[in-house]
Design an enzyme around this catalytic site. Structure first.
Site, mmCIF file in Angstrom:
data_model
loop_
_atom_site.group_PDB
_atom_site.id
_atom_site.type_symbol
_atom_site.label_atom_id
_atom_site.label_comp_id
_atom_site.label_asym_id
_atom_site.label_seq_id
_atom_site.Cartn_x
_atom_site.Cartn_y
_atom_site.Cartn_z
ATOM 1 N N CYS A 154 0.767 -1.177 -0.007
ATOM 2 C CA CYS A 154 -0.145 -0.012 -0.028
ATOM 3 C C CYS A 154 1.036 1.218 0.052
ATOM 4 O O CYS A 154 0.402 2.345 -0.335
ATOM 5 C CB CYS A 154 -0.836 -0.091 1.017
ATOM 6 N N HIS A 170 -2.555 7.233 3.508
ATOM 7 C CA HIS A 170 -3.141 6.112 2.924
ATOM 8 C C HIS A 170 -4.741 5.768 3.705
ATOM 9 O O HIS A 170 -4.852 5.766 4.806
ATOM 10 C CB HIS A 170 -2.231 4.812 3.290
ATOM 11 N N ASN A 203 -10.129 0.407 1.171
ATOM 12 C CA ASN A 203 -8.668 0.560 1.001
ATOM 13 C C ASN A 203 -8.468 -0.110 -0.302
ATOM 14 O O ASN A 203 -8.654 -1.101 -0.548
ATOM 15 C CB ASN A 203 -8.347 -0.273 2.116
HETATM 16 N N1 COA Z 1 -17.947 -7.727 11.144
HETATM 17 C C1 COA Z 1 -18.305 -8.027 12.421
HETATM 18 N N2 COA Z 1 -17.473 -8.577 13.444
HETATM 19 C C2 COA Z 1 -16.022 -8.648 13.161
HETATM 20 C C3 COA Z 1 -15.583 -8.436 11.782
HETATM 21 C C4 COA Z 1 -16.658 -7.766 10.833
HETATM 22 N N3 COA Z 1 -16.055 -7.462 9.544
HETATM 23 N N4 COA Z 1 -14.357 -8.669 11.558
HETATM 24 C C5 COA Z 1 -13.871 -8.881 12.795
HETATM 25 N N5 COA Z 1 -14.883 -9.079 13.758
HETATM 26 C C6 COA Z 1 -15.028 -9.342 15.133
HETATM 27 C C7 COA Z 1 -13.691 -10.173 15.783
HETATM 28 O O1 COA Z 1 -14.084 -11.589 15.326
HETATM 29 C C8 COA Z 1 -14.042 -9.925 17.032
HETATM 30 O O2 COA Z 1 -14.860 -10.811 17.602
HETATM 31 P P1 COA Z 1 -14.627 -11.259 19.220
HETATM 32 O O3 COA Z 1 -14.368 -10.029 20.009
HETATM 33 O O4 COA Z 1 -15.928 -12.105 19.678
HETATM 34 O O5 COA Z 1 -13.310 -11.825 19.059
HETATM 35 C C9 COA Z 1 -14.299 -8.516 17.176
HETATM 36 O O6 COA Z 1 -15.114 -8.249 16.045
HETATM 37 C C10 COA Z 1 -13.288 -7.421 17.567
HETATM 38 O O7 COA Z 1 -12.107 -7.923 16.450
HETATM 39 P P2 COA Z 1 -10.656 -6.967 16.266
HETATM 40 O O8 COA Z 1 -10.168 -7.809 15.378
HETATM 41 O O9 COA Z 1 -10.215 -6.779 17.816
HETATM 42 O O10 COA Z 1 -11.366 -5.710 15.924
HETATM 43 P P3 COA Z 1 -10.541 -4.398 15.689
HETATM 44 O O11 COA Z 1 -11.244 -3.273 16.516
HETATM 45 O O12 COA Z 1 -8.981 -4.577 15.952
HETATM 46 O O13 COA Z 1 -10.770 -3.998 14.105
HETATM 47 C C11 COA Z 1 -9.814 -4.149 11.970
HETATM 48 C C12 COA Z 1 -10.486 -4.750 13.269
HETATM 49 C C13 COA Z 1 -9.512 -5.110 10.993
HETATM 50 C C14 COA Z 1 -10.894 -3.334 11.453
HETATM 51 C C15 COA Z 1 -8.524 -3.341 12.674
HETATM 52 O O14 COA Z 1 -7.904 -4.179 13.357
HETATM 53 C C16 COA Z 1 -7.717 -2.676 11.682
HETATM 54 O O15 COA Z 1 -8.349 -1.903 10.707
HETATM 55 N N6 COA Z 1 -6.603 -2.894 11.391
HETATM 56 C C17 COA Z 1 -5.530 -2.524 10.215
HETATM 57 C C18 COA Z 1 -5.842 -3.186 9.037
HETATM 58 C C19 COA Z 1 -5.380 -2.707 7.918
HETATM 59 O O16 COA Z 1 -5.464 -1.406 7.824
HETATM 60 N N7 COA Z 1 -5.104 -3.554 6.742
HETATM 61 C C20 COA Z 1 -4.554 -2.921 5.566
HETATM 62 C C21 COA Z 1 -3.017 -2.833 5.597
HETATM 63 S S1 COA Z 1 -2.649 -1.789 4.147
#
Ligand code: COA
Length: 327
Positions: A108, A242, A272
């Site tokens: 990215c 980004h 994204n």
């Molecule tokens: N819908 C509903 N629930 C979801 C979900 C979705 N799409 N994706 C994950 N969950 C759930 C998980 O299973 C977890 O459930 P649990 O508490 O029962 O275990 C809960 O939501 C929390 O998950 P978590 O991963 O801790 O959430 P978060 O606040 O960290 O948000 C992301 C998840 C992916 C949005 C966040 O971590 C993120 O944006 N990370 C960076 C990703 C990124 O930018 N990638 C590209 C890089 S270029």
């Protein structure tokens, strides 16, 4: 080096969070609160190379540089359906360019990597006009039965034409090996000597880990590049970051103690789009007249690797050709 033309292209298909909730265990409120994303554009009828060509032609058109005057074409692309030839080779002919071309995979952060390389080519006199096209379809890396990744990624292309000038002040690009936190593996053919039963592994992402790495790395890049140039956060007019997650952008903004209006976003509409996200945002803002002469911009991106890139530039306004009412 300075930017003299911009363009972008997005797929026609708009996919809302509610549409995803129709087949994934997710909801509009989860996706909006955790990421900021409300809709995204996904390739359906078009191909990625068609988007890349449309974005590139718009950038060329606004730059006033003819395709034949381009000395180098760089495509930022993580993957597309062709492993070879490169995306740049595929679009070179249709664009009418006749020059060396190459693809780079800076995840990215690829657009900033491409700008950095273009700057070096221009500084050393190897090229005068360079076309950079960031074209990405990360939606095709995801397992669409898994909610963790498929709600985040989307498709699009952004392009710029750069030439000699004094717009760019500095770059900072970094890399560090963190293979496990974000990867997509494609199976290769077997040989008689290597019969490893490889399978394609759709995108694997440790979301929380990537979030922390992204915030930490971007803050470090921004702090270092500002300090190196004797600037403070207040000296930057716009931060084009980004477009991965609103919460990541907010964490960086809060660290810098800056107001929201200095951090434009379009991830709400487009999700994204990997390395295409910054040039798409730049093109939209520039065409809307929101980037004024002399505005100081800071670009910053992160991606799988782990790679990051940041750049500081002073903007020169671009005159866009009038859109004919017949179109
Ligand atoms: N819908 C509903 N629930 C979801 C979900 C979705 N799409 N994706 C994950 N969950 C759930 C998980 O299973 C977890 O459930 P649990 O508490 O029962 O275990 C809960 O939501 C929390 O998950 P978590 O991963 O801790 O959430 P978060 O606040 O960290 O948000 C992301 C998840 C992916 C949005 C966040 O971590 C993120 O944006 N990370 C960076 C990703 C990124 O930018 N990638 C590209 C890089 S270029």
């Amino acid at each position: 080096m300075k930017i003299i033309g911009t363009g972008s292209a997005l797929p026609e298909k708009i996919v809302t969070n509610d549409m995803l909730a129709g087949f994934l265990e997710t909801s509009d409120s989860w996706i909006t609160t955790r990421t900021g994303i409300q809709t995204r554009r996904l390739l359906s009828k078009e191909t990625l190379s068609e988007l890349a060509i449309t974005a590139a032609l718009a950038a060329l058109d606004s730059s006033g540089v003819a395709p034949s005057e381009i000395d180098y074409l760089i495509c930022s692309n993580v993957a597309n359906s062709y492993v070879t030839p490169s995306m740049s080779s595929i679009i070179l002919g249709p664009l009418g360019c006749c020059c060396p071309c190459t693809d780079l995979n800076g995840a990215c952060a690829g657009f900033i990597y491409a700008l950095d390389i273009a700057d070096a080519f221009i500084k050393t006199g190897r090229a005068k006009n360079i076309l950079i096209v960031a074209a990405e379809e990360p939606s095709r890396f995801c397992n669409w039965h898994e909610r963790e990744t498929s709600v985040l990624f989307a498709d699009g292309a952004g392009a710029v034409v750069v030439t000699e000038g004094d717009g760019f002040r500095d770059f900072r690009v970094t890399a560090d090996t963190h293979t496990d936190v974000l990867y997509y593996k494609r199976a290769m053919e077997q040989t008689p000597y290597d019969r490893v039963d490889e399978r394609t592994q759709p995108l694997v992402m440790q979301g929380r880990e990537v979030f922390k790495l992204a915030v930490r790395a971007c803050i470090k890049d921004v702090d270092i590049i500002l300090q190196k140039n004797g600037l403070s956060g207040d000296d930057i007019d716009m931060y084009l970051l980004h477009q991965a997650n609103l919460r990541i952008i907010d964490s960086i903004r809060e660290h810098l103690g800056q107001q929201k209006d200095k951090f434009p976003t379009n991830l709400q509409k487009y999700g994204n789009t990997s390395s295409a996200s910054i040039p798409i945002l730049m093109d939209e803002m520039s065409r809307a007249g929101l980037l004024k002469n002399g505005m100081r911009l800071l670009l910053s991106a992160f991606g799988g690797g782990f790679v990051t890139g940041a750049a500081i530039l002073d903007w020169s306004e671009i005159k866009y050709p009038e859109v004919s009412s017949d179109n």
